[in-house]
Design a protein around this motif. Structure first.
Motif, PDB file in Angstrom:
ATOM      1  N   ARG A 144       0.840  -1.205   0.000  1.00  0.00           N
ATOM      2  CA  ARG A 144       0.000   0.000   0.000  1.00  0.00           C
ATOM      3  C   ARG A 144       0.875   1.256   0.000  1.00  0.00           C
ATOM      4  NH1 ARG A 144      -4.464   0.274   4.170  1.00  0.00           N
ATOM      5  NH2 ARG A 144      -5.292   1.754   2.659  1.00  0.00           N
ATOM      6  N   MET A 145       1.997   1.235   0.722  1.00  0.00           N
ATOM      7  CA  MET A 145       2.914   2.377   0.720  1.00  0.00           C
ATOM      8  C   MET A 145       3.503   2.567  -0.680  1.00  0.00           C
ATOM      9  SD  MET A 145       6.325   3.417   0.639  1.00  0.00           S
ATOM     10  CE  MET A 145       7.085   1.835   0.756  1.00  0.00           C
ATOM     11  N   LEU A 146       3.879   1.455  -1.340  1.00  0.00           N
ATOM     12  CA  LEU A 146       4.427   1.562  -2.689  1.00  0.00           C
ATOM     13  C   LEU A 146       3.436   2.248  -3.631  1.00  0.00           C
ATOM     14  CD1 LEU A 146       6.203  -1.870  -3.264  1.00  0.00           C
ATOM     15  CD2 LEU A 146       7.269   0.366  -2.964  1.00  0.00           C
ATOM     16  N   TRP A 147       2.149   1.974  -3.470  1.00  0.00           N
ATOM     17  CA  TRP A 147       1.152   2.600  -4.335  1.00  0.00           C
ATOM     18  C   TRP A 147       0.849   4.037  -3.878  1.00  0.00           C
ATOM     19  CZ3 TRP A 147      -0.752   3.258  -8.771  1.00  0.00           C
ATOM     20  CH2 TRP A 147      -1.927   3.982  -8.948  1.00  0.00           C
ATOM     21  N   HIS A 148       0.491   4.208  -2.607  1.00  0.00           N
ATOM     22  CA  HIS A 148       0.010   5.507  -2.129  1.00  0.00           C
ATOM     23  C   HIS A 148       1.108   6.554  -1.973  1.00  0.00           C
ATOM     24  CE1 HIS A 148      -4.177   4.466  -1.523  1.00  0.00           C
ATOM     25  NE2 HIS A 148      -3.787   3.317  -1.008  1.00  0.00           N
ATOM     26  N   ALA A 149       2.357   6.167  -1.834  1.00  0.00           N
ATOM     27  CA  ALA A 149       3.441   7.149  -1.683  1.00  0.00           C
ATOM     28  C   ALA A 149       4.301   7.230  -2.933  1.00  0.00           C
ATOM     29  CB  ALA A 149       4.312   6.804  -0.481  1.00  0.00           C
ATOM     30  N   LEU A 150       4.557   6.094  -3.567  1.00  0.00           N
ATOM     31  CA  LEU A 150       5.485   6.065  -4.696  1.00  0.00           C
ATOM     32  C   LEU A 150       4.818   5.796  -6.036  1.00  0.00           C
ATOM     33  CD1 LEU A 150       8.326   4.002  -2.979  1.00  0.00           C
ATOM     34  CD2 LEU A 150       8.068   6.486  -3.087  1.00  0.00           C
ATOM     35  N   GLY A 151       3.509   5.555  -6.030  1.00  0.00           N
ATOM     36  CA  GLY A 151       2.808   5.303  -7.289  1.00  0.00           C
ATOM     37  C   GLY A 151       3.379   4.146  -8.080  1.00  0.00           C
ATOM     38  N   LEU A 152       3.951   3.178  -7.385  1.00  0.00           N
ATOM     39  CA  LEU A 152       4.600   2.009  -7.993  1.00  0.00           C
ATOM     40  C   LEU A 152       5.690   2.409  -8.985  1.00  0.00           C
ATOM     41  CD1 LEU A 152       1.561  -0.386  -8.607  1.00  0.00           C
ATOM     42  CD2 LEU A 152       3.239  -0.484  -6.758  1.00  0.00           C
ATOM     43  N   GLY A 153       6.182   3.645  -8.871  1.00  0.00           N
ATOM     44  CA  GLY A 153       7.246   4.104  -9.754  1.00  0.00           C
ATOM     45  C   GLY A 153       6.778   4.467 -11.156  1.00  0.00           C
ATOM     46  N   ILE A 154       5.473   4.491 -11.382  1.00  0.00           N
ATOM     47  CA  ILE A 154       4.927   4.856 -12.697  1.00  0.00           C
ATOM     48  C   ILE A 154       5.081   6.371 -12.849  1.00  0.00           C
ATOM     49  CG2 ILE A 154       2.849   4.875 -14.142  1.00  0.00           C
ATOM     50  CD1 ILE A 154       1.885   2.462 -12.387  1.00  0.00           C
ATOM     51  N   PRO A 155       5.717   6.829 -13.933  1.00  0.00           N
ATOM     52  CA  PRO A 155       6.105   8.234 -14.019  1.00  0.00           C
ATOM     53  C   PRO A 155       5.116   9.280 -13.520  1.00  0.00           C
ATOM     54  CG  PRO A 155       7.027   7.079 -15.850  1.00  0.00           C
ATOM     55  CD  PRO A 155       6.204   6.079 -15.080  1.00  0.00           C
ATOM     56  N   ILE A 156       4.074   9.633 -14.147  1.00  0.00           N
ATOM     57  CA  ILE A 156       3.212  10.730 -13.693  1.00  0.00           C
ATOM     58  C   ILE A 156       2.456  10.330 -12.417  1.00  0.00           C
ATOM     59  CG2 ILE A 156       1.232  12.191 -14.320  1.00  0.00           C
ATOM     60  CD1 ILE A 156       3.835  12.848 -15.816  1.00  0.00           C
ATOM     61  N   VAL A 157       2.081   9.076 -12.320  1.00  0.00           N
ATOM     62  CA  VAL A 157       1.340   8.592 -11.154  1.00  0.00           C
ATOM     63  C   VAL A 157       2.157   8.783  -9.880  1.00  0.00           C
ATOM     64  CG1 VAL A 157       0.257   6.557 -10.104  1.00  0.00           C
ATOM     65  CG2 VAL A 157       0.069   6.937 -12.559  1.00  0.00           C
ATOM     66  N   SER A 158       3.451   8.502  -9.939  1.00  0.00           N
ATOM     67  CA  SER A 158       4.282   8.639  -8.741  1.00  0.00           C
ATOM     68  C   SER A 158       4.346  10.084  -8.278  1.00  0.00           C
ATOM     69  CB  SER A 158       5.684   8.078  -8.973  1.00  0.00           C
ATOM     70  OG  SER A 158       6.349   8.807  -9.967  1.00  0.00           O
ATOM     71  N   LEU A 159       4.385  11.020  -9.190  1.00  0.00           N
ATOM     72  CA  LEU A 159       4.398  12.435  -8.815  1.00  0.00           C
ATOM     73  C   LEU A 159       3.082  12.838  -8.157  1.00  0.00           C
ATOM     74  CD1 LEU A 159       5.775  15.209  -8.861  1.00  0.00           C
ATOM     75  CD2 LEU A 159       4.792  15.547 -11.145  1.00  0.00           C
ATOM     76  N   VAL A 160       1.964  12.426  -8.744  1.00  0.00           N
ATOM     77  CA  VAL A 160       0.648  12.732  -8.174  1.00  0.00           C
ATOM     78  C   VAL A 160       0.517  12.113  -6.780  1.00  0.00           C
ATOM     79  CG1 VAL A 160      -1.843  12.320  -8.446  1.00  0.00           C
ATOM     80  CG2 VAL A 160      -0.458  13.027 -10.415  1.00  0.00           C
ATOM     81  N   GLN A 161       0.923  10.858  -6.641  1.00  0.00           N
ATOM     82  CA  GLN A 161       0.809  10.186  -5.344  1.00  0.00           C
ATOM     83  C   GLN A 161       1.710  10.841  -4.300  1.00  0.00           C
ATOM     84  OE1 GLN A 161      -1.911   8.786  -5.342  1.00  0.00           O
ATOM     85  NE2 GLN A 161      -1.621   6.579  -5.277  1.00  0.00           N
ATOM     86  N   ALA A 162       2.902  11.261  -4.686  1.00  0.00           N
ATOM     87  CA  ALA A 162       3.804  11.933  -3.746  1.00  0.00           C
ATOM     88  C   ALA A 162       3.192  13.249  -3.269  1.00  0.00           C
ATOM     89  CB  ALA A 162       5.164  12.173  -4.394  1.00  0.00           C
ATOM     90  N   ILE A 163       2.582  14.003  -4.186  1.00  0.00           N
ATOM     91  CA  ILE A 163       1.936  15.265  -3.803  1.00  0.00           C
ATOM     92  C   ILE A 163       0.769  14.998  -2.865  1.00  0.00           C
ATOM     93  CG2 ILE A 163       0.562  17.207  -4.695  1.00  0.00           C
ATOM     94  CD1 ILE A 163       2.430  17.083  -7.202  1.00  0.00           C
ATOM     95  N   ARG A 164      -0.029  13.987  -3.159  1.00  0.00           N
ATOM     96  CA  ARG A 164      -1.159  13.638  -2.274  1.00  0.00           C
ATOM     97  C   ARG A 164      -0.660  13.232  -0.893  1.00  0.00           C
ATOM     98  NH1 ARG A 164      -4.911   9.468  -5.056  1.00  0.00           N
ATOM     99  NH2 ARG A 164      -6.312  10.111  -3.395  1.00  0.00           N
ATOM    100  N   CYS A 165       0.453  12.500  -0.852  1.00  0.00           N
ATOM    101  CA  CYS A 165       1.057  12.071   0.414  1.00  0.00           C
ATOM    102  C   CYS A 165       1.491  13.288   1.234  1.00  0.00           C
ATOM    103  CB  CYS A 165       2.234  11.157   0.099  1.00  0.00           C
ATOM    104  SG  CYS A 165       3.119  10.529   1.512  1.00  0.00           S
ATOM    105  N   ILE A 166       2.155  14.225   0.583  1.00  0.00           N
ATOM    106  CA  ILE A 166       2.613  15.439   1.270  1.00  0.00           C
ATOM    107  C   ILE A 166       1.430  16.256   1.770  1.00  0.00           C
ATOM    108  CG2 ILE A 166       3.772  17.661   0.884  1.00  0.00           C
ATOM    109  CD1 ILE A 166       5.639  16.067  -1.079  1.00  0.00           C
ATOM    110  N   LEU A 167       0.374  16.373   0.963  1.00  0.00           N
ATOM    111  CA  LEU A 167      -0.815  17.126   1.382  1.00  0.00           C
ATOM    112  C   LEU A 167      -1.502  16.475   2.578  1.00  0.00           C
ATOM    113  CD1 LEU A 167      -2.299  18.171  -2.087  1.00  0.00           C
ATOM    114  CD2 LEU A 167      -1.125  19.622  -0.398  1.00  0.00           C
ATOM    115  N   ARG A 168      -1.584  15.136   2.573  1.00  0.00           N
ATOM    116  CA  ARG A 168      -2.172  14.441   3.737  1.00  0.00           C
ATOM    117  C   ARG A 168      -1.358  14.740   4.988  1.00  0.00           C
ATOM    118  NH1 ARG A 168      -3.149  10.237  -0.028  1.00  0.00           N
ATOM    119  NH2 ARG A 168      -1.148   9.297   0.450  1.00  0.00           N
ATOM    120  N   ALA A 169      -0.050  14.699   4.873  1.00  0.00           N
ATOM    121  CA  ALA A 169       0.813  14.984   6.021  1.00  0.00           C
ATOM    122  C   ALA A 169       0.631  16.437   6.471  1.00  0.00           C
ATOM    123  CB  ALA A 169       2.272  14.718   5.680  1.00  0.00           C
ATOM    124  N   TYR A 170       0.536  17.350   5.538  1.00  0.00           N
ATOM    125  CA  TYR A 170       0.356  18.770   5.854  1.00  0.00           C
ATOM    126  C   TYR A 170      -0.959  19.003   6.602  1.00  0.00           C
ATOM    127  CZ  TYR A 170      -0.108  23.802   5.179  1.00  0.00           C
ATOM    128  OH  TYR A 170      -0.273  25.138   5.388  1.00  0.00           O
TER     129      TYR A 170
END
Length: 179
Positions: free
Chosen positions: A103-129
């Motif tokens: 679940r961390m690989l998907w929700h934080a790293l987007g499984l390393g899929i190029p645009i998906v990983s960026l979107v997931q990283a931003i969502r992760c940061i926003l949740r933390a914020y």
């Protein structure tokens, strides 16, 4: 079942501490893989970086749940004073830790899929914020020790050691065969 409102879980450590723990765990795994390649007679400098990154994640997907199950922590988490368990203090089973890691690989790293990983990283940061828990950490309790400067020094030393071992293996693999 969710906890009663009066019994809330302590907050998970901040993203910075967790990022540096993950970074160290991935660096150590990369060091092990590079050393293994060198011992097998391959030149790690010629290895495909994308393939190595995928192999690191696959290795961590196998190894991290074992460490969480048996020790409650990974080397990076332990060094930075973090431990995982259920709220009652019991350890996560291997399958629970595996599911959490995936679940961390998907929700934080987007499984390393190029645009998906960026979107997931931003969502992760926003949740933390916003102070929300991360999807992979729902109902998991962290034990977090205070952060002292010696933890940062140990982290730097561990990173330097991983870099030195990886570079030594890489350099040794490029030497001409001894005849």
């Amino acid at each position: 079942a969710p906890l009663p409102a009066a019994d809330t879980l302590p907050p998970a450590p901040g993203l910075g501490r967790r990022f540096f723990a993950r970074f160290l765990d991935e660096s150590l795994m990369l060091c092990l893989l590079l050393t293994l390649l060198a011992l097998l007679g391959q030149n790690p400098a010629l290895a495909n970086g994308t393939l190595l990154g995928i192999l690191v994640q696959i290795a961590l997907l196998t190894l991290e749940p074992l460490l969480i199950h048996f020790l409650g922590s990974t080397p990076g988490k332990a060094l930075l004073g973090m431990r995982l368990a259920w709220p009652d203090g019991s350890r996560l089973s291997y399958s629970e830790a595996f599911t959490r890691h995936f679940r961390m690989l998907w929700h934080a790293l987007g499984l390393g899929i190029p645009i998906v990983s960026l979107v997931q990283a931003i969502r992760c940061i926003l949740r933390a914020y916003r102070g929300e828990s991360q999807p992979w950490d729902e109902e998991v309790a962290y034990t977090v020790k205070p952060f002292y400067s010696w933890r940062a020094v140990l982290w730097l030393l561990a990173g330097a050691a991983a870099l030195a071992v990886g570079e030594t293996a890489n350099s040794a693999s490029q030497l001409p065969p001894n005849r």
